[in-house]
Design a protein around this motif. Structure first.
Motif, PDB file in Angstrom:
ATOM      1  N   ARG A   7       0.829  -1.188   0.000  1.00 19.47           N
ATOM      2  CA  ARG A   7       0.000   0.000   0.000  1.00 19.47           C
ATOM      3  C   ARG A   7       0.874   1.253   0.000  1.00 19.47           C
ATOM      4  NH1 ARG A   7      -2.289  -0.684   4.378  1.00 19.47           N
ATOM      5  NH2 ARG A   7      -1.408   0.938   5.667  1.00 19.47           N
ATOM      6  N   VAL A   8       1.935   1.257   0.796  1.00 14.87           N
ATOM      7  CA  VAL A   8       2.821   2.409   0.832  1.00 14.87           C
ATOM      8  C   VAL A   8       3.519   2.576  -0.512  1.00 14.87           C
ATOM      9  CG1 VAL A   8       4.898   3.374   1.893  1.00 14.87           C
ATOM     10  CG2 VAL A   8       3.151   2.325   3.322  1.00 14.87           C
ATOM     11  N   ASP A   9       3.934   1.473  -1.124  1.00 16.68           N
ATOM     12  CA  ASP A   9       4.545   1.562  -2.448  1.00 16.68           C
ATOM     13  C   ASP A   9       3.583   2.200  -3.442  1.00 16.68           C
ATOM     14  OD1 ASP A   9       6.918   0.459  -1.659  1.00 16.68           O
ATOM     15  OD2 ASP A   9       6.459  -1.558  -2.335  1.00 16.68           O
ATOM     16  N   SER A  10       2.293   1.865  -3.320  1.00 12.88           N
ATOM     17  CA  SER A  10       1.290   2.444  -4.211  1.00 12.88           C
ATOM     18  C   SER A  10       1.196   3.953  -4.003  1.00 12.88           C
ATOM     19  CB  SER A  10      -0.063   1.786  -3.956  1.00 12.88           C
ATOM     20  OG  SER A  10      -1.083   2.417  -4.698  1.00 12.88           O
ATOM     21  N   ILE A  11       1.268   4.401  -2.756  1.00 11.32           N
ATOM     22  CA  ILE A  11       1.214   5.837  -2.468  1.00 11.32           C
ATOM     23  C   ILE A  11       2.471   6.528  -2.969  1.00 11.32           C
ATOM     24  CG2 ILE A  11       1.064   7.557  -0.619  1.00 11.32           C
ATOM     25  CD1 ILE A  11      -0.457   5.401   1.010  1.00 11.32           C
ATOM     26  N   VAL A  12       3.613   5.860  -2.828  1.00  9.90           N
ATOM     27  CA  VAL A  12       4.861   6.410  -3.372  1.00  9.90           C
ATOM     28  C   VAL A  12       4.700   6.681  -4.866  1.00  9.90           C
ATOM     29  CG1 VAL A  12       7.253   5.834  -3.957  1.00  9.90           C
ATOM     30  CG2 VAL A  12       6.414   5.436  -1.638  1.00  9.90           C
ATOM     31  N   GLN A  13       4.114   5.726  -5.587  1.00 11.58           N
ATOM     32  CA  GLN A  13       3.910   5.906  -7.022  1.00 11.58           C
ATOM     33  C   GLN A  13       2.950   7.066  -7.307  1.00 11.58           C
ATOM     34  OE1 GLN A  13       5.595   4.526  -9.547  1.00 11.58           O
ATOM     35  NE2 GLN A  13       6.825   3.620  -7.917  1.00 11.58           N
ATOM     36  N   LYS A  14       1.908   7.218  -6.480  1.00 10.67           N
ATOM     37  CA  LYS A  14       0.965   8.324  -6.666  1.00 10.67           C
ATOM     38  C   LYS A  14       1.659   9.672  -6.494  1.00 10.67           C
ATOM     39  CE  LYS A  14      -3.351   6.029  -5.282  1.00 10.67           C
ATOM     40  NZ  LYS A  14      -4.482   6.026  -4.316  1.00 10.67           N
ATOM     41  N   LEU A  15       2.656   9.728  -5.619  1.00 10.22           N
ATOM     42  CA  LEU A  15       3.408  10.960  -5.427  1.00 10.22           C
ATOM     43  C   LEU A  15       4.423  11.178  -6.545  1.00 10.22           C
ATOM     44  CD1 LEU A  15       4.075  10.776  -1.580  1.00 10.22           C
ATOM     45  CD2 LEU A  15       2.491  12.309  -2.749  1.00 10.22           C
ATOM     46  N   LEU A  16       5.013  10.095  -7.018  1.00  9.24           N
ATOM     47  CA  LEU A  16       6.023  10.209  -8.068  1.00  9.24           C
ATOM     48  C   LEU A  16       5.433  10.663  -9.399  1.00  9.24           C
ATOM     49  CD1 LEU A  16       8.324   7.087  -7.534  1.00  9.24           C
ATOM     50  CD2 LEU A  16       8.971   9.486  -7.339  1.00  9.24           C
ATOM     51  N   GLU A  17       4.234  10.213  -9.708  1.00  7.31           N
ATOM     52  CA  GLU A  17       3.645  10.514 -11.019  1.00  7.31           C
ATOM     53  C   GLU A  17       3.553  12.013 -11.293  1.00  7.31           C
ATOM     54  OE1 GLU A  17       0.005   8.358 -11.112  1.00  7.31           O
ATOM     55  OE2 GLU A  17       0.990   6.388 -11.253  1.00  7.31           O
ATOM     56  N   PRO A  18       2.956  12.831 -10.399  1.00 11.81           N
ATOM     57  CA  PRO A  18       2.910  14.272 -10.685  1.00 11.81           C
ATOM     58  C   PRO A  18       4.288  14.934 -10.654  1.00 11.81           C
ATOM     59  CG  PRO A  18       1.999  13.799  -8.507  1.00 11.81           C
ATOM     60  CD  PRO A  18       2.186  12.479  -9.191  1.00 11.81           C
ATOM     61  N   ILE A  19       5.211  14.379  -9.859  1.00 15.82           N
ATOM     62  CA  ILE A  19       6.569  14.925  -9.833  1.00 15.82           C
ATOM     63  C   ILE A  19       7.240  14.711 -11.183  1.00 15.82           C
ATOM     64  CG2 ILE A  19       8.877  14.651  -8.824  1.00 15.82           C
ATOM     65  CD1 ILE A  19       7.500  14.014  -6.158  1.00 15.82           C
ATOM     66  N   GLU A  20       7.108  13.505 -11.723  1.00  9.45           N
ATOM     67  CA  GLU A  20       7.756  13.193 -12.993  1.00  9.45           C
ATOM     68  C   GLU A  20       7.065  13.870 -14.173  1.00  9.45           C
ATOM     69  OE1 GLU A  20       7.907   8.941 -12.942  1.00  9.45           O
ATOM     70  OE2 GLU A  20       9.575   8.884 -11.517  1.00  9.45           O
ATOM     71  N   ARG A  21       5.762  14.201 -14.009  1.00 10.30           N
ATOM     72  CA  ARG A  21       5.052  14.947 -15.050  1.00 10.30           C
ATOM     73  C   ARG A  21       5.381  16.430 -15.003  1.00 10.30           C
ATOM     74  NH1 ARG A  21       0.303  12.325 -13.225  1.00 10.30           N
ATOM     75  NH2 ARG A  21      -0.378  14.366 -12.438  1.00 10.30           N
ATOM     76  N   GLY A  22       6.006  16.871 -13.917  1.00  9.20           N
ATOM     77  CA  GLY A  22       6.312  18.285 -13.770  1.00  9.20           C
ATOM     78  C   GLY A  22       5.227  19.078 -13.080  1.00  9.20           C
ATOM     79  N   GLN A  23       4.182  18.401 -12.599  1.00  9.78           N
ATOM     80  CA  GLN A  23       3.112  19.099 -11.876  1.00  9.78           C
ATOM     81  C   GLN A  23       3.666  19.742 -10.612  1.00  9.78           C
ATOM     82  OE1 GLN A  23      -0.420  16.730 -11.145  1.00  9.78           O
ATOM     83  NE2 GLN A  23      -1.009  17.982  -9.374  1.00  9.78           N
ATOM     84  N   TRP A  24       4.563  19.013  -9.933  1.00  7.48           N
ATOM     85  CA  TRP A  24       5.307  19.575  -8.815  1.00  7.48           C
ATOM     86  C   TRP A  24       6.766  19.638  -9.251  1.00  7.48           C
ATOM     87  CZ3 TRP A  24       2.640  15.311  -5.585  1.00  7.48           C
ATOM     88  CH2 TRP A  24       1.341  15.720  -5.252  1.00  7.48           C
ATOM     89  N   ALA A  25       7.235  20.843  -9.529  1.00  9.86           N
ATOM     90  CA  ALA A  25       8.574  21.017 -10.088  1.00  9.86           C
ATOM     91  C   ALA A  25       9.643  20.925  -9.004  1.00  9.86           C
ATOM     92  CB  ALA A  25       8.666  22.374 -10.782  1.00  9.86           C
ATOM     93  N   VAL A  26      10.875  20.679  -9.454  1.00 13.23           N
ATOM     94  CA  VAL A  26      12.011  20.669  -8.526  1.00 13.23           C
ATOM     95  C   VAL A  26      12.076  22.014  -7.812  1.00 13.23           C
ATOM     96  CG1 VAL A  26      14.519  20.532  -8.344  1.00 13.23           C
ATOM     97  CG2 VAL A  26      13.300  18.992  -9.891  1.00 13.23           C
ATOM     98  N   GLY A  27      12.202  21.983  -6.504  1.00 12.52           N
ATOM     99  CA  GLY A  27      12.244  23.189  -5.693  1.00 12.52           C
ATOM    100  C   GLY A  27      10.894  23.605  -5.149  1.00 12.52           C
ATOM    101  N   GLN A  28       9.805  23.055  -5.699  1.00 12.28           N
ATOM    102  CA  GLN A  28       8.466  23.411  -5.246  1.00 12.28           C
ATOM    103  C   GLN A  28       8.109  22.661  -3.975  1.00 12.28           C
ATOM    104  OE1 GLN A  28       5.513  22.972  -8.324  1.00 12.28           O
ATOM    105  NE2 GLN A  28       3.780  23.246  -6.921  1.00 12.28           N
ATOM    106  N   MET A  29       7.250  23.272  -3.160  1.00 15.51           N
ATOM    107  CA  MET A  29       6.781  22.628  -1.948  1.00 15.51           C
ATOM    108  C   MET A  29       5.505  21.856  -2.259  1.00 15.51           C
ATOM    109  SD  MET A  29       9.150  23.765  -0.006  1.00 15.51           S
ATOM    110  CE  MET A  29       8.598  23.147   1.592  1.00 15.51           C
ATOM    111  N   LEU A  30       5.372  20.663  -1.691  1.00 13.75           N
ATOM    112  CA  LEU A  30       4.138  19.891  -1.832  1.00 13.75           C
ATOM    113  C   LEU A  30       3.014  20.558  -1.037  1.00 13.75           C
ATOM    114  CD1 LEU A  30       5.249  16.154  -1.440  1.00 13.75           C
ATOM    115  CD2 LEU A  30       5.083  17.518  -3.522  1.00 13.75           C
TER     116      LEU A  30
END
Length: 232
Positions: A7-30
């Motif tokens: 379940r935690v791995d699934s949540i990790v992936q949910k967080l990674l997806e918008p990061i890798e799409r650029g929705q949350w850019a490097v340096g941005q706060m979640l």
């Protein structure tokens, strides 16, 4: 525990997806954890563990008084090489020997260098553990337990510890699951982590190391294992 880990791995992936799409850019706060948990429709303890996993992978960083910042947006083999399975021949005794060698040192290191923000995060995880014990929810207890130990590693910021943690995450989790299902054992585990936290809060490195060492020895006893350790 394995279901919790998935379940935690699934949540990790949910967080990674918008990061890798650029929705949350490097340096941005979640977004704040309450808002983010509501967006993802998950519990805050599970979100905290997923964030801790991504901290150990160098993707996120917790900043005191500010929140969680994105450090890395590049795709990596995080589910494979970063979280290798332990050898099939490994036993629970092998796992506890690894923990006995590594975690007391980490706890002592954290005690002498921890800041107030990281200490607050550890307190929240122990509170998550207490809530899970009171509700007799072993899965939630396992999630908070794993997150506490991952957070200790993340606090050190030592790249070698982070690498070992990534490669042996499954091994470290295997040693806690069986004991957490028994209410009496769950109470003991909670008390031991409260003792570890008190030592860290006092910035007492020796006491924190000793408390962690005793916790791992107790884990062995709860699993009916006689650990083979160096004579002292």
């Amino acid at each position: 525990m394995f279901a919790s880990s998935k379940r935690v791995d699934s949540i990790v992936q949910k967080l990674l997806e918008p990061i890798e799409r650029g929705q949350w850019a490097v340096g941005q706060m979640l977004p704040g954890q309450r808002e983010l948990a509501e967006q993802l429709q998950i519990s805050r303890p599970s979100l905290r563990e997923a964030i801790t996993v991504l901290e150990t992978l160098g993707v996120l960083r917790s900043l005191p008084g500010k929140g969680v910042q994105v450090l890395d947006s590049s795709p990596q083999q995080r589910d494979g090489a970063a979280r290798q399975a332990i050898p099939r021949s490994a036993t629970l005794e092998n796992v506890l020997q690894l923990r006995y060698a590594l975690e007391p040192f980490i706890a002592g290191l954290v005690a002498q260098s921890i800041d107030d923000s990281a200490l607050s995060q550890l307190r929240l995880l122990v509170l998550d553990m207490r809530e899970a014990v009171e509700e007799r929810n072993p899965q939630a207890l396992g999630t908070a337990y794993s997150a506490f130990h991952r957070k200790l590693v993340a606090i050190t910021s030592n790249p070698i510890f982070l690498s070992v943690s990534q490669q042996t995450a499954g091994a470290l989790e295997q040693s806690d699951g069986p004991a957490l299902r028994e209410p009496e054992h769950a109470e003991q585990v909670l008390e031991e982590h409260e003792t570890i936290l008190r030592a860290i809060r006092r910035r007492d490195s020796e006491l924190a190391s000793r408390a962690m060492r005793q916790h791992i020895l107790n884990e062995g006893s709860r699993l009916d294992l006689q650990l083979q350790l160096p004579e002292t």
